[in-house]
Design an enzyme around this catalytic site. Sequence first.
Site, mmCIF file in Angstrom:
data_model
loop_
_atom_site.group_PDB
_atom_site.id
_atom_site.type_symbol
_atom_site.label_atom_id
_atom_site.label_comp_id
_atom_site.label_asym_id
_atom_site.label_seq_id
_atom_site.Cartn_x
_atom_site.Cartn_y
_atom_site.Cartn_z
ATOM 1 N N ASN A 1 3.320 -35.401 -26.933
ATOM 2 C CA ASN A 1 3.177 -37.142 -26.546
ATOM 3 C C ASN A 1 2.259 -37.975 -26.285
ATOM 4 O O ASN A 1 1.547 -36.806 -26.908
ATOM 5 C CB ASN A 1 4.606 -37.307 -25.220
ATOM 6 N N HIS B 1 -12.556 -21.870 -12.585
ATOM 7 C CA HIS B 1 -13.861 -21.551 -12.138
ATOM 8 C C HIS B 1 -14.081 -20.804 -11.044
ATOM 9 O O HIS B 1 -12.604 -20.418 -11.173
ATOM 10 C CB HIS B 1 -13.881 -23.278 -11.976
ATOM 11 N N ALA C 1 9.455 -32.611 -15.160
ATOM 12 C CA ALA C 1 8.152 -33.205 -15.020
ATOM 13 C C ALA C 1 7.204 -32.327 -13.983
ATOM 14 O O ALA C 1 8.588 -31.800 -13.035
ATOM 15 C CB ALA C 1 8.721 -34.486 -15.296
ATOM 16 N N LYS D 1 9.156 -22.143 -10.495
ATOM 17 C CA LYS D 1 9.990 -21.186 -10.671
ATOM 18 C C LYS D 1 10.932 -21.301 -11.417
ATOM 19 O O LYS D 1 11.445 -22.585 -11.711
ATOM 20 C CB LYS D 1 9.954 -20.973 -8.711
#
Length: 192
Positions: free
Chosen positions: A85, A115, A160, A180
Amino acid sequence: MSDYLEMMKKNEPYISHFREAPGDIKQKASRLIRELEQLGEGDGERRTEILKDLFGTYHPLVFPGSGFKCENGFNIHFHGLAVINYNVVMLDTSPIHIGAGAFIAPGVCLACSGHSLVAEERMRGIGTSAPITLEDNVWIGANATVCGGVTIGEGSVIGAGSVVIRDIPAGVVAAGNPCKVIRKITDADRLE
């Protein structure tokens, strides 16, 4: 630079330095994506040419939406239908394997790169990278982030806004930060 490229192509985590990264590959990916964004509806043949040139493994049923970005392109491998999307970002400093039947919602980020946790190393450009694998029929919900080193099992759904930092098994709904497992997907979830 060829050693660095070989390291990037392996399905193994590695430590990197930003100065070693191949800038010409990033520039090529950026140029191809800009050209892709400029194409009209009737430019299907050129769209296919660009996607074949951009991705490491292309499939004709790959459909990136507008706003798609990637770091290198050559490290993204599609293994079948993939609906990508709007505004999806793939930081492919390591291989990203996307199985057949993938649905990737708006705003998703697949980030192989990271990082150093130590500030002085970060300031010197020391980073990390690890591959990402989405097995077949994975759906990633809007604005979710999948971090390097993660495999999401076949048929799983990521909610989401989730931040996926660990592997997710097959056939489950998982969500949250950190993501989870909430439950298995069952026949009770069928809509028809």
